[in-house]
Design a protein around this motif. Sequence first.
Motif, PDB file in Angstrom:
ATOM      1  N   LEU A  80      40.407  64.071 -36.824  1.00 19.25           N
ATOM      2  CA  LEU A  80      40.242  63.768 -38.239  1.00 19.25           C
ATOM      3  C   LEU A  80      39.179  64.708 -38.797  1.00 19.25           C
ATOM      4  CD1 LEU A  80      41.360  61.827 -40.394  1.00 19.25           C
ATOM      5  CD2 LEU A  80      39.380  60.362 -39.935  1.00 19.25           C
ATOM      6  N   LEU A  81      39.535  65.412 -39.869  1.00 19.91           N
ATOM      7  CA  LEU A  81      38.652  66.392 -40.498  1.00 19.91           C
ATOM      8  C   LEU A  81      38.223  65.903 -41.871  1.00 19.91           C
ATOM      9  CD1 LEU A  81      40.873  69.534 -39.788  1.00 19.91           C
ATOM     10  CD2 LEU A  81      38.898  68.763 -38.442  1.00 19.91           C
ATOM     11  N   ASP A  82      36.985  66.219 -42.250  1.00 21.61           N
ATOM     12  CA  ASP A  82      36.526  65.868 -43.594  1.00 21.61           C
ATOM     13  C   ASP A  82      36.863  67.011 -44.559  1.00 21.61           C
ATOM     14  OD1 ASP A  82      34.595  67.870 -43.233  1.00 21.61           O
ATOM     15  OD2 ASP A  82      32.934  66.452 -43.004  1.00 21.61           O
ATOM     16  N   ALA A  83      36.369  66.910 -45.791  1.00 19.98           N
ATOM     17  CA  ALA A  83      36.704  67.876 -46.838  1.00 19.98           C
ATOM     18  C   ALA A  83      36.277  69.294 -46.483  1.00 19.98           C
ATOM     19  CB  ALA A  83      36.053  67.459 -48.152  1.00 19.98           C
ATOM     20  N   SER A  84      35.209  69.421 -45.716  1.00 16.09           N
ATOM     21  CA  SER A  84      34.728  70.752 -45.349  1.00 16.09           C
ATOM     22  C   SER A  84      35.429  71.305 -44.118  1.00 16.09           C
ATOM     23  CB  SER A  84      33.211  70.708 -45.115  1.00 16.09           C
ATOM     24  OG  SER A  84      32.919  69.942 -43.957  1.00 16.09           O
ATOM     25  N   GLY A  85      36.338  70.518 -43.513  1.00 17.01           N
ATOM     26  CA  GLY A  85      37.037  70.955 -42.314  1.00 17.01           C
ATOM     27  C   GLY A  85      36.281  70.648 -41.038  1.00 17.01           C
ATOM     28  N   THR A  86      35.264  69.800 -41.147  1.00 18.50           N
ATOM     29  CA  THR A  86      34.446  69.434 -39.993  1.00 18.50           C
ATOM     30  C   THR A  86      35.016  68.187 -39.329  1.00 18.50           C
ATOM     31  OG1 THR A  86      32.495  70.358 -41.049  1.00 18.50           O
ATOM     32  CG2 THR A  86      32.112  68.794 -39.261  1.00 18.50           C
ATOM     33  N   GLU A  87      35.041  68.200 -38.022  1.00 18.42           N
ATOM     34  CA  GLU A  87      35.527  67.048 -37.250  1.00 18.42           C
ATOM     35  C   GLU A  87      34.660  65.826 -37.510  1.00 18.42           C
ATOM     36  OE1 GLU A  87      35.954  65.712 -32.573  1.00 18.42           O
ATOM     37  OE2 GLU A  87      35.968  67.837 -33.060  1.00 18.42           O
ATOM     38  N   VAL A  88      35.335  64.697 -37.784  1.00 19.77           N
ATOM     39  CA  VAL A  88      34.612  63.433 -37.939  1.00 19.77           C
ATOM     40  C   VAL A  88      34.995  62.428 -36.863  1.00 19.77           C
ATOM     41  CG1 VAL A  88      34.125  63.678 -40.398  1.00 19.77           C
ATOM     42  CG2 VAL A  88      36.235  62.573 -39.689  1.00 19.77           C
ATOM     43  N   ASP A  89      36.159  62.607 -36.240  1.00  9.06           N
ATOM     44  CA  ASP A  89      36.589  61.709 -35.164  1.00  9.06           C
ATOM     45  C   ASP A  89      37.739  62.369 -34.424  1.00  9.06           C
ATOM     46  OD1 ASP A  89      36.609  59.450 -33.561  1.00  9.06           O
ATOM     47  OD2 ASP A  89      36.765  58.052 -35.233  1.00  9.06           O
ATOM     48  N   ARG A  90      38.025  61.827 -33.220  1.00 10.82           N
ATOM     49  CA  ARG A  90      39.031  62.452 -32.364  1.00 10.82           C
ATOM     50  C   ARG A  90      39.720  61.408 -31.505  1.00 10.82           C
ATOM     51  NH1 ARG A  90      37.990  67.772 -28.693  1.00 10.82           N
ATOM     52  NH2 ARG A  90      37.171  68.425 -30.696  1.00 10.82           N
ATOM     53  N   LEU A  91      41.033  61.576 -31.340  1.00 10.64           N
ATOM     54  CA  LEU A  91      41.836  60.783 -30.412  1.00 10.64           C
ATOM     55  C   LEU A  91      42.479  61.766 -29.444  1.00 10.64           C
ATOM     56  CD1 LEU A  91      43.364  58.276 -29.362  1.00 10.64           C
ATOM     57  CD2 LEU A  91      45.027  58.646 -31.204  1.00 10.64           C
ATOM     58  N   ILE A  92      42.122  61.636 -28.173  1.00  8.84           N
ATOM     59  CA  ILE A  92      42.670  62.531 -27.150  1.00  8.84           C
ATOM     60  C   ILE A  92      43.858  61.855 -26.498  1.00  8.84           C
ATOM     61  CG2 ILE A  92      42.198  63.730 -24.979  1.00  8.84           C
ATOM     62  CD1 ILE A  92      39.228  63.794 -25.855  1.00  8.84           C
ATOM     63  N   GLY A  93      45.013  62.514 -26.558  1.00  6.98           N
ATOM     64  CA  GLY A  93      46.222  61.980 -25.961  1.00  6.98           C
ATOM     65  C   GLY A  93      47.009  61.115 -26.929  1.00  6.98           C
ATOM     66  N   PHE A  94      48.141  60.656 -26.450  1.00 10.35           N
ATOM     67  CA  PHE A  94      49.023  59.793 -27.240  1.00 10.35           C
ATOM     68  C   PHE A  94      49.684  58.795 -26.300  1.00 10.35           C
ATOM     69  CE2 PHE A  94      53.346  58.969 -28.935  1.00 10.35           C
ATOM     70  CZ  PHE A  94      52.961  58.208 -30.021  1.00 10.35           C
ATOM     71  N   PRO A  95      49.046  57.641 -26.125  1.00 14.55           N
ATOM     72  CA  PRO A  95      49.610  56.635 -25.220  1.00 14.55           C
ATOM     73  C   PRO A  95      50.640  55.723 -25.896  1.00 14.55           C
ATOM     74  CG  PRO A  95      47.441  55.970 -25.906  1.00 14.55           C
ATOM     75  CD  PRO A  95      47.700  57.306 -26.529  1.00 14.55           C
ATOM     76  N   GLY A  96      51.231  56.177 -26.988  1.00 15.30           N
ATOM     77  CA  GLY A  96      52.264  55.409 -27.670  1.00 15.30           C
ATOM     78  C   GLY A  96      51.812  54.934 -29.036  1.00 15.30           C
ATOM     79  N   GLN A  97      52.796  54.603 -29.861  1.00 17.11           N
ATOM     80  CA  GLN A  97      52.486  54.234 -31.235  1.00 17.11           C
ATOM     81  C   GLN A  97      51.739  52.912 -31.360  1.00 17.11           C
ATOM     82  OE1 GLN A  97      55.984  53.784 -33.717  1.00 17.11           O
ATOM     83  NE2 GLN A  97      57.248  53.650 -31.883  1.00 17.11           N
TER      84      GLN A  97
END
Length: 130
Positions: free
Chosen positions: A93-110
């Motif tokens: 997830l990026l903010d308006a300036s393009g800076t990372e604000v959060d991260r989810l590594i992988g995709f264990p399903g919806q």
Amino acid sequence: MALGFRTAVFGGIGALALSLLSISAASAQELRLLMIEQVGCYICAAFNRDVAPAYEASPEAQFAPLIRADLRGPLPEGVTLTSRPFVTPTFILLDASGTEVDRLIGFPGQDFFWPYLNQMIDNALADTTG
């Protein structure tokens, strides 16, 4: 927010939904969801098949449109990450300036993706609105 964005919109929780809807269009466009993927990633393919079409039509996409980058390729212009991703898919997830604000590594399903994403958006919106 204790309840996730999706719960607020689809669960009929009026006051919370109204507060989210009252956020200006400019604020909504300040977030972007960067998906780091690579050719041959079967988990990326599962996301693209099972979630991406629904995401594009979702309220979440209104707050954080999905953009993509290849794991070994360049990042989109102006994007600043806390560290280079090494697993695909990774959702940042990026903010308006393009800076990372959060991260989810992988995709264990919806079943895991939507609640986690909603928490990421809730946290980011709370940081920008108060």
